[in-house]
Motif scaffolding. Structure first.
Motif, PDB file in Angstrom:
ATOM      1  N   VAL A  22       0.731  -0.973   0.115  1.00  0.00           N
ATOM      2  CA  VAL A  22       0.057  -0.018  -0.131  1.00  0.00           C
ATOM      3  C   VAL A  22       1.004   1.221  -0.003  1.00  0.00           C
ATOM      4  O   VAL A  22       1.830   1.548   0.950  1.00  0.00           O
ATOM      5  CB  VAL A  22      -0.780   0.171   1.263  1.00  0.00           C
ATOM      6  N   THR A  23       0.987   2.023  -1.012  1.00  0.00           N
ATOM      7  CA  THR A  23       1.760   3.314  -1.103  1.00  0.00           C
ATOM      8  C   THR A  23       1.108   4.230  -1.776  1.00  0.00           C
ATOM      9  O   THR A  23       0.175   4.284  -2.525  1.00  0.00           O
ATOM     10  CB  THR A  23       3.009   2.733  -1.877  1.00  0.00           C
TER      11      THR A  23
ATOM     12  N   VAL B 118       3.014  -0.907   4.101  1.00  0.00           N
ATOM     13  CA  VAL B 118       2.633   0.339   3.821  1.00  0.00           C
ATOM     14  C   VAL B 118       3.559   1.311   3.922  1.00  0.00           C
ATOM     15  O   VAL B 118       4.433   1.596   4.930  1.00  0.00           O
ATOM     16  CB  VAL B 118       1.406   0.463   4.920  1.00  0.00           C
TER      17      VAL B 118
ATOM     18  N   CYS C 259      -7.846   5.314  -4.754  1.00  0.00           N
ATOM     19  CA  CYS C 259      -6.744   4.337  -4.864  1.00  0.00           C
ATOM     20  C   CYS C 259      -6.882   3.370  -6.248  1.00  0.00           C
ATOM     21  O   CYS C 259      -7.823   3.176  -6.461  1.00  0.00           O
ATOM     22  CB  CYS C 259      -6.877   3.552  -3.806  1.00  0.00           C
TER      23      CYS C 259
ATOM     24  N   LYS D 104      -3.692   5.965   2.695  1.00  0.00           N
ATOM     25  CA  LYS D 104      -2.830   4.767   2.631  1.00  0.00           C
ATOM     26  C   LYS D 104      -3.302   3.743   3.871  1.00  0.00           C
ATOM     27  O   LYS D 104      -3.659   2.739   3.769  1.00  0.00           O
ATOM     28  CB  LYS D 104      -1.512   4.711   2.643  1.00  0.00           C
TER      29      LYS D 104
ATOM     30  N   ASN E  34       5.135   5.612   2.397  1.00  0.00           N
ATOM     31  CA  ASN E  34       4.806   6.570   1.712  1.00  0.00           C
ATOM     32  C   ASN E  34       6.035   6.952   0.729  1.00  0.00           C
ATOM     33  O   ASN E  34       6.343   7.965   0.070  1.00  0.00           O
ATOM     34  CB  ASN E  34       4.415   8.197   2.279  1.00  0.00           C
TER      35      ASN E  34
END
Lengths: 484, 364
Positions: A163-164, A394, A449, A171, A396
């Motif tokens: 998940v980015t 996960v 997303c 996120k 960023n």
């Protein structure tokens, strides 16, 4: 809409602005004569290269500043001219083909350019057709057409997920949604919660206990998460010393001897360990090195000699065996202590899974680069997956995840990125072409997303992530606070 | 029908509005366009791949006079100083283009543009595009209707071949716009594209004289710029004589021009080199105005309009606004196909078929 060009798996479709098509939409190119069609997805919308457009624009720009005037066009021909000017080319990727009502992945034929009919394919039809929403649906949100988009929990089972997206795009929200979705189906989830964002999953947004209250167990190192040395496996301890505390090789060998010595004496306490190091016949430098690590372990607050307050993971996992989450709260935990806790947790997980005390675990790791040692990345993707640790990263900062993780990722939940380098990194994912990633992700609004991979049967889809009635926000300390 | 759906204001014949902004086309012109298009419905239509704008006046622009080789002429260079007296400058240009062929004729479109400069600002009015379907059956009717309408002449002229009809219709529209500008302006410089040579079917001497007379009566001066000229003097191109002159200047040829056929020049011919650069142009100025006023008009042009490569910006803009781009041609083709429910076909290109990549010329 008409087919203009096809190159590789890219189809270019000529379209007029009145035919409302946007990035991410699916189009069905139907060749009625051949009774087959192509399922394509719009990844970019460009202006058609209409001849004479440069002259037209130059002439129009002349009229902006220093020339004013009007047109007498009683037949309204100019509306047709504008229509041509605004003609669009849709860059579409072929996602599949339909032949005699069956879905094929790699079409080896081309539909007729002159006879084919192109129409928008509603996401609901596509979902039904490719059977994305099967018997264990996790409601992720809604599509652009306001239809529910649910992925099958099985699509996360045994899979590696990422998940980015950039900061504050949603996120963590999505990963919480996945965590709760998995809990609903009785899955065991472990969350490595860097910022303490998952600790209130058991409470509704109003702060009341919710249905997950008894299923979410928050573990805070030094508070309700402590272990005794007796619970430790030598290998886990060595991993902590070597990888988290950088103990050199010679000292590690001495520690191994000390550990065995304590084992023989059945004296696994911190005090005994300290004494043993102090009295051990060894080089002074080695002793110093061992002592410094010993005090690190001591100061972490993670270890205790009081067996009553020591956490038994077997019991904890027992609690969540029929559906629940262990949230390892790493907020306010120093970098070294974080690594100690994570090393222990992962070691314990593998131990329990190897002994078949647990079936499988879904591991959610937020910003894993801050606590996962280098060698764990490959370990998680290969070895640990076989033991039953199914990880969702996960982050960023997509470049903190190795390229091979992207290559092997089964599902990617991609939020907005504007930075080229970030997009470039994510586009290395094997499950989709880089053009799709770069083009669609760049334009995603917050909380939207792009889902790629097995969860959507390799038909990339954009969803607006649904709101959750849980306390989801991480607490960011602010300088300017509301007056009231 | 399309004709009933439209609602537009008409201008009575020669009852021109006071301002150029309000200049409108007569209803009959629009009806003519619509009527010609009605007879094309549900035919086959072959859009033109090669599209060339044709400026109106293309043919008569450089119609003779021919300067004879008898040695009795003199060349006088007239240096010019810009006259900054505030004077409006107006320019007219018309373009026509063939957009395709039908089973029975050709489809073309015409558009006109008027640009004027007052108080340091350029303004424009674009009229059209007007599509026309010209067939062997209706070409005479269309052409004579045009002539009757614009030139107030009942005398019928023979319509030319289908190929030339678009240019001739463009010429007629241009004359009408020139008339409109002459009537609407006062004490202005009016720029025409082409020459002041009369005597062709589209430029009858009486019509051209009347146009100039109306302009003169309203204290306007008509300056006609020809972009290309084949006029030669002692074998040299006329515009070559101005090379050594210091711009801005006019070159006047004093002599006795010999006119061929029915051509009649209504203007004095000059070579204008108004700025530095490689370009100079043949400039015709209404011969019925005094010489001093002629020179003064050019000086006013220098003082009131922007000149690039000796060409007035107002006229350049008029050309730009009337010209059809390829994109517009596609738009017009789409309009015609939709309005008339034409079936688009692509006839094989004979040149391409015969000569392959070497068949680059127009079909036929």
């Amino acid at each position: 809409m008409r087919i203009y060009k096809k190159e590789g798996n890219t189809v270019e479709i000529l379209c007029f602005p009145s035919e409302k098509v946007e990035k991410g939409d699916y189009l069905f190119i139907e060749d009625p004569k051949a009774n087959r069609g192509l399922v394509t997805q719009v990844v970019d919308v460009q202006f058609a290269n209409v001849p004479g457009i440069l002259e037209e624009l130059l002439r129009d720009s002349t009229t902006d500043d220093y020339v004013h005037g009007g047109n007498f066009d009683p037949l309204e021909v100019s509306s047709h001219i504008n229509h041509i000017q605004d003609a669009l080319v849709l860059i579409c990727k072929i996602r599949g083909a339909v032949q005699n009502g069956k879905l094929l992945v790699n079409p080896s034929w081309l539909p007729s350019r002159s006879k084919s009919k192109i129409k928008r394919l509603p996401i609901t039809s596509l979902l039904t057709f490719v059977k994305i929403n099967e018997d264990l649906p996790i409601d992720v949100g809604e599509t652009k057409e306001a239809s529910v988009l649910a992925i099958d929990a099985r699509a996360l089972d045994g899979k590696l997920n990422i998940v980015t997206g950039k900061k504050e795009t949603g996120k963590s929200h999505l990963s919480k949604l996945l965590v709760l979705g998995l809990i609903d189906y009785g899955a065991t989830v472990v969350v490595l919660d860097l910022n303490g964002e998952y600790v209130n999953l058991g409470f509704s947004s109003k702060g009341e206990k919710n249905e997950y209250y008894d299923k979410v167990h928050v573990l805070t190192s030094g508070a309700n998460l402590k272990v005794s040395l007796a619970q430790m496996d030598l290998q886990v301890m060595l991993n902590i010393l070597v990888h988290a505390l950088n103990l050199p090789g010679t000292s590690t060998r001495e520690f191994r001897r000390i550990w065995r010595f304590l084992q023989q004496r059945q004296a696994f306490t911190l005090q005994e360990l300290g004494e043993a190091i102090r009295n051990w016949k060894c080089n002074q430098h080695v002793r110093d090195a061992l002592f410094s690590r010993y005090y690190s372990l001591l100061n972490s607050g993670f270890f205790t000699d009081n067996l009553a307050e020591a956490t038994t993971f077997e019991e904890l996992f027992q609690k969540v065996q029929t559906g629940g989450a262990l949230v390892l709260n790493l907020r306010d935990v120093s970098s070294v202590d974080r690594q100690i806790v994570v090393e222990y947790m992962l070691g314990k997980l593998v131990e329990l899974l190897t002994e078949w005390k647990m079936r499988a675990v879904f591991l959610f790791a937020e910003e894993a680069h801050l606590y996962l040692r280098e060698t764990y990345w490959d370990d998680i993707v290969t070895r640990m997956r076989h033991f039953g640790v199914f990880t969702t990263f996960v982050t960023n900062q997509p470049d903190t995840i190795r390229e091979n993780i992207y290559r092997q990722a089964d599902n990617i939940f991609l939020f907005n990125f504007t930075n080229e380098r970030d997009l470039e990194t994510v586009s290395r994912a094997a499950r989709v072409d880089s053009e799709t990633v770069k083009s669609i992700a760049r334009d995603l609004p917050p909380h939207y997303c792009l889902i790629l991979g097995k969860a959507v049967k390799d038909f990339p889809m954009v969803a607006k992530v649904k709101a959750l009635d849980v306390q989801t926000m991480g607490h960011t300390r602010l300088f300017f606070t509301d007056k009231d | 029908m399309l004709i009933e759906q439209l609602n537009y204001t008409t201008t009575p014949r020669y009852n021109f509005p006071q301002t150029l902004e309000n200049l409108q086309l007569p209803q009959q012109f629009i009806e003519l366009s619509l009527r010609s298009m009605r007879n094309v419905e549900e035919e086959y239509f072959q859009p033109n791949e090669m599209t060339f704008n044709r400026s109106a006046m293309e043919n008569p622009e450089d119609a003779m006079p021919v300067f004879g080789n008898h040695g009795s002429f003199t060349i006088e260079s007239i240096p010019l100083k810009p006259l900054l007296e505030d004077t409006p400058v107006a320019a007219v240009d018309v373009s026509s283009i063939k957009v395709g062929e039908t089973e029975t004729g050709i489809l073309c479109a015409i558009r006109g543009a008027i640009v004027w400069k007052t108080e340091s600002r350029y303004k424009y009015l674009r009229l059209g595009p007007f599509p026309f379907h010209i067939t062997e059956e209706n070409k005479k009717e269309i052409y004579n209707l045009f002539r009757r309408y614009y030139f107030e002449t009942s005398e019928e002229a023979s319509a030319s071949s289908l190929i030339n009809m678009q240019t001739r219709m463009g010429n007629l529209l241009e004359r009408w716009l020139q008339m409109g500008v002459s009537c609407s302006s006062h004490n202005s410089i009016i720029l025409w594209d082409g020459s002041l040579t009369a005597g062709t079917a589209d430029s009858p001497v009486n019509v051209m004289s009347k146009l100039l007379e109306i302009a003169r009566n309203r204290l306007n001066t008509v300056l006609a710029f020809s972009k290309t000229t084949h006029l030669r003097l002692l074998g040299h191109r006329l515009t070559d004589f101005v090379r050594k002159s210091q711009p801005p200047c006019l070159l006047q040829i004093n002599g006795f021009p010999v006119y061929s056929g029915p051509m009649f020049p209504l203007g004095n011919v000059y070579v204008a080199k108004l700025t530095h650069g490689v370009c100079s142009f043949r400039l015709d100025i209404d011969r019925k105005i005094p010489r001093e006023q002629e020179i003064e008009a050019v000086r006013k042009l220098l003082g009131n309009d922007l000149l690039i490569q000796s060409y007035p910006e107002t006229l350049r803009l008029a050309h730009i606004f009337s010209t059809f781009t390829a994109n517009e041609v596609i738009g017009i083709q789409r309009f015609i196909v939709q309005q008339c429910r034409l079936k688009v076909i692509a006839r094989p290109n004979v040149r391409r078929l015969l000569f392959g990549p070497f068949g680059k010329g127009s079909e036929g």
